[in-house]
Design an enzyme around this catalytic site. Structure first.
Site, PDB file in Angstrom:
ATOM      1  N   LYS A  70       0.850  -1.189   0.000  1.00  0.00           N
ATOM      2  CA  LYS A  70       0.000   0.000   0.000  1.00  0.00           C
ATOM      3  C   LYS A  70       0.888   1.243   0.000  1.00  0.00           C
ATOM      4  O   LYS A  70       2.049   1.171   0.389  1.00  0.00           O
ATOM      5  CB  LYS A  70      -0.883  -0.006   1.238  1.00  0.00           C
ATOM      6  CG  LYS A  70      -1.925  -1.104   1.193  1.00  0.00           C
ATOM      7  CD  LYS A  70      -2.995  -0.801   2.196  1.00  0.00           C
ATOM      8  CE  LYS A  70      -3.822  -2.025   2.467  1.00  0.00           C
ATOM      9  NZ  LYS A  70      -4.613  -1.845   3.664  1.00  0.00           N
ATOM     10  N   HIS A  80       2.024   6.744   2.973  1.00  0.00           N
ATOM     11  CA  HIS A  80       1.373   8.055   2.915  1.00  0.00           C
ATOM     12  C   HIS A  80       1.960   9.042   3.929  1.00  0.00           C
ATOM     13  O   HIS A  80       2.905   8.712   4.663  1.00  0.00           O
ATOM     14  CB  HIS A  80      -0.143   7.924   3.055  1.00  0.00           C
ATOM     15  CG  HIS A  80      -0.578   7.229   4.307  1.00  0.00           C
ATOM     16  ND1 HIS A  80      -0.354   7.744   5.553  1.00  0.00           N
ATOM     17  CD2 HIS A  80      -1.225   6.046   4.484  1.00  0.00           C
ATOM     18  CE1 HIS A  80      -0.847   6.917   6.444  1.00  0.00           C
ATOM     19  NE2 HIS A  80      -1.375   5.878   5.832  1.00  0.00           N
ATOM     20  N   HIS A 136       2.700   8.040   7.450  1.00  0.00           N
ATOM     21  CA  HIS A 136       3.907   7.240   7.658  1.00  0.00           C
ATOM     22  C   HIS A 136       5.147   8.132   7.614  1.00  0.00           C
ATOM     23  O   HIS A 136       6.100   7.924   8.363  1.00  0.00           O
ATOM     24  CB  HIS A 136       4.011   6.145   6.601  1.00  0.00           C
ATOM     25  CG  HIS A 136       2.848   5.189   6.622  1.00  0.00           C
ATOM     26  ND1 HIS A 136       2.095   4.925   5.510  1.00  0.00           N
ATOM     27  CD2 HIS A 136       2.298   4.474   7.631  1.00  0.00           C
ATOM     28  CE1 HIS A 136       1.137   4.063   5.824  1.00  0.00           C
ATOM     29  NE2 HIS A 136       1.230   3.776   7.107  1.00  0.00           N
TER      30      HIS A 136
END
Ligand code: ARG
Length: 639
Positions: free
Chosen positions: A171, A174, A177
């Site tokens: 994933k 973003h 993070h």
């Protein structure tokens, strides 16, 4: 250590105290690593007979200031709680009584109920500059703060676990993070500098039904070469592709349903259903499926490691949701059931906080599912077992989770469950450090996929900015590497400038500018100090012998006064846990240094003065570098 010797000499001239005597009487002080600790002790002792208050009562009331024109220390008179007298009158009276000839302080200034104290330039300069130059990278670190018993150097270090970054495999990485990575790494450095034993953990999102789907995608579309080449990118692509398949399939089934067709068989064999069955095999520890999954995970970690290295980050452990065993979860499940924390609800196992905790708190925490009807565990379930496992393994004194504010409720529930289980002490050692959103983060190449993309984009932008100044650009030795470091510094500095809890807008143009309070500005400040040293070309031995009494200009003294604050700032940051505490100080320091250059020429001054000023700028370079490294920036020597 000669710097401690410098302090002893000063002490002998002051009040005949010795270092051990000070530390004994004021156990929170460590003058050999923080000279201002000595200043506060001395000040308290001078003030004792004047105020009629014991020195150890005055000591905690002496505060630092946040602007040099307000003095170096301040004493709010009401803090001493003297009955009957007006604070304004007292402060004026005490200022008048303060000795004219104190070796460390000028006569204080009374401002309403406050007393402002200004240090004398000469003794501070002569103590501090050699001390900073000797301590080097150690200046600002304080190994005593993390001791189990601060009075006993042999008592051992306290241990802290810092969990941060924690991206999800396949994933996008973003903004949450990114912030977790930057703030978490900073906090880990901070505790390390304070003498704690620090364990850095990356808790990967690498488990759940969606990873069953990913494995199916690999069976269908996987490419060994692409996986090895760039596992993070390949897995992400597979994930996007299979999700598109899944959505299309769902639509098709819906359409058929509408037409009145029988879709039972289609549904039973849908991707969604297959993913569920596949993940079931994973949780049942089926060897072949687990082996594939381990490979995805291991290859991804190899890539993550390389990227984190660009940020000077190294994790001690790559833990992750997949590493939490069913056995561990079963064990707490039993415990929770026995203690009456969980109950059944339509086949699922839930915790109803509204039943367990009266009032507002229970209402706020609501209900949480621990096991779904089909028996699968959830994010929260794994976190419970993981937390207890970490305590077992590390016996930490403190643990910090650096996770976005969106998960406030999740972590509140987690800590509350640990408390309800009876591990009050463990729960009280856990802390959630949250942070706000980053708005408008996308790269020029589209949406953000991984940390590398973000960093590359900033470096590209930085490179453009650098090319804007052709003459300068042509002199840069390693433009690529420099742009890379500057780009990283831009992102990190922007992120740490405001308070953690605030949202901010990701603005490449603003953060990569050399003007304003930016990362490139900090790097520029550091390279300028490094270049003065190269050009002055004086050996370290000579600098050590420099006659520092020549540094009498107010600009020189102001730089010294700010340099002296660094250990206090670091220590205060341990309380605020806000990177901006350090960033704000660092910009104040670099501004004061920068405005001193015109007044304190180095190259071209006569030799004794040149050496003294060079020693001052060398100490400045050390402190600026230390601050930057604490923030996780790599100070450049030249650009
Ligand atoms: N992987 C999670 C996410 O991306 C963050 C993990 C936070 N840490 C934890 N122990 N739950 O949302």
């Amino acid at each position: 250590m000669a710097s401690a010797a410098g302090i002893d000499q000063l002490l002998a001239r002051l009040d005949g105290l010795t270092l051990p005597a000070i530390v004994d009487k004021f156990p929170t002080t460590h003058p050999d690593v923080n000279p201002y600790d000595l200043y506060r002790v001395h000040l308290s002792r001078v003030l004792a007979p004047i105020t009629g208050v014991d020195a150890d009562k005055i000591h905690p009331a002496v505060h630092w200031t946040n602007a040099l024109d307000k003095g170096d220390f301040t004493l709010p008179v009401p803090a001493l709680r003297i009955k009957g007298a007006k604070p304004d009158a007292l402060s004026a009276e005490w200022a008048a009584k303060f000795p004219e000839d104190d070796p460390l302080f000028e006569k204080p200034v009374a401002a309403g109920p406050f007393l402002s104290f200004f240090v004398r330039g000469a003794p501070l300069t002569q103590l501090l500059i050699p001390m900073i130059r000797e301590l080097g990278a150690e200046y600002g670190r304080n190994r005593f703060l993390g001791l189990k018993d601060p009075k006993d150097p042999n008592s051992g270090k306290k241990r802290i676990v810092v969990e941060f970054s924690s991206p999800n495999i396949a994933k996008p990485f973003h903004a949450g993070h990114l912030r977790s990575t930057i703030i978490g790494s900073f906090l880990a450095n901070l505790y390390e500098g304070a003498g704690w034993d620090v364990v850095r953990i990356n808790y990967l999102g690498d488990w759940g039904k969606q990873y069953g789907l990913l494995a199916l995608a690999f069976e269908k579309y996987g490419d060994e070469e692409a996986l090895k080449e760039d596992p993070i990118d390949h897995l992400f692509r597979l994930y996007v592709r299979i999700n598109a398949d899944k959505d299309a399939e769902k639509e098709a089934i819906e359409a058929k349903k509408k037409e009145g067709q029988n879709v039972e068989e289609l549904e039973a064999n849908s991707l969604d259903e297959q993913a569920r069955r596949y993940f079931r095999k994973m949780t049942d520890r089926d060897e072949a499926t687990l082996a594939l999954w381990e490979r995805f995970r291991d290859l991804s970690i190899v890539r993550y490691r390389a990227t984190y290295a660009r940020l000077n980050i190294k994790f001690d452990e790559y833990s992750g949701e997949s590493q939490v065993t069913e056995e561990a979860m079963d064990k707490v499940a039993k415990e929770m059931a026995e203690k009456g924390i969980t109950r059944e609800d339509q086949g699922a196992v839930i915790i109803d906080f509204t039943e367990l905790i009266p009032g507002k708190e229970g209402k706020r925490l609501e209900k949480a599912i621990i096991r779904k009807k089909d028996g699968t565990a959830l994010y929260l379930t794994r976190d419970i077992a993981e937390l207890l496992g970490r305590y077992e393994k590390y016996k930490f004194d403190h643990m910090i989770y650096v996770v976005a504010s969106q998960q406030d409720l999740h972590l509140q529930r987690l800590f509350k469950i640990i408390e309800l289980l009876g591990y009050k002490d463990v729960a009280s050692r856990c802390q959630h450090i949250n942070f706000g959103l980053v708005l408008g983060m996308s790269t020029r190449k589209g949406t953000v996929k991984f940390l590398d993309d973000i960093l590359r984009d900033c470096a590209d932008h930085m490179h453009d900015v650098m090319r804007g100044n052709e003459t300068k650009y042509s002199q840069v030795e390693d433009p690529e590497g420099t742009a890379d470091t500057l780009g990283i510094s831009s992102v990190m500095t922007q992120d740490m400038s405001g308070k953690r809890g605030n949202n901010y807008t990701f603005d490449l143009a603003v953060m990569t500018s050399f003007e304003g309070d930016t990362g490139p500005y900090l790097q520029y400040a550091h390279t300028r100090l490094s270049s003065i040293k190269r050009r002055a070309d004086i050996s370290d031995e000579e600098l050590a012998k420099a006659d520092l009494s020549l540094l009498t200009e107010p600009h020189a003294v102001n730089v010294v006064r700010l340099l002296a604050q660094w250990p206090d700032v670091a220590q205060n940051t341990l309380r605020t846990l806000e990177p901006t505490t350090v960033v704000t100080y660092l910009f104040r320091l670099t501004h004061v240094i920068s405005s001193s250059y015109d007044h304190l020429q180095v190259v071209g001054s006569e030799p004794a003065l040149k050496a003294a000023r060079m020693a001052l700028y060398d100490a400045s370079r050390i402190v600026v570098g230390n601050c930057m490294r604490l923030l996780g920036l790599s100070p450049l020597e030249r650009m």
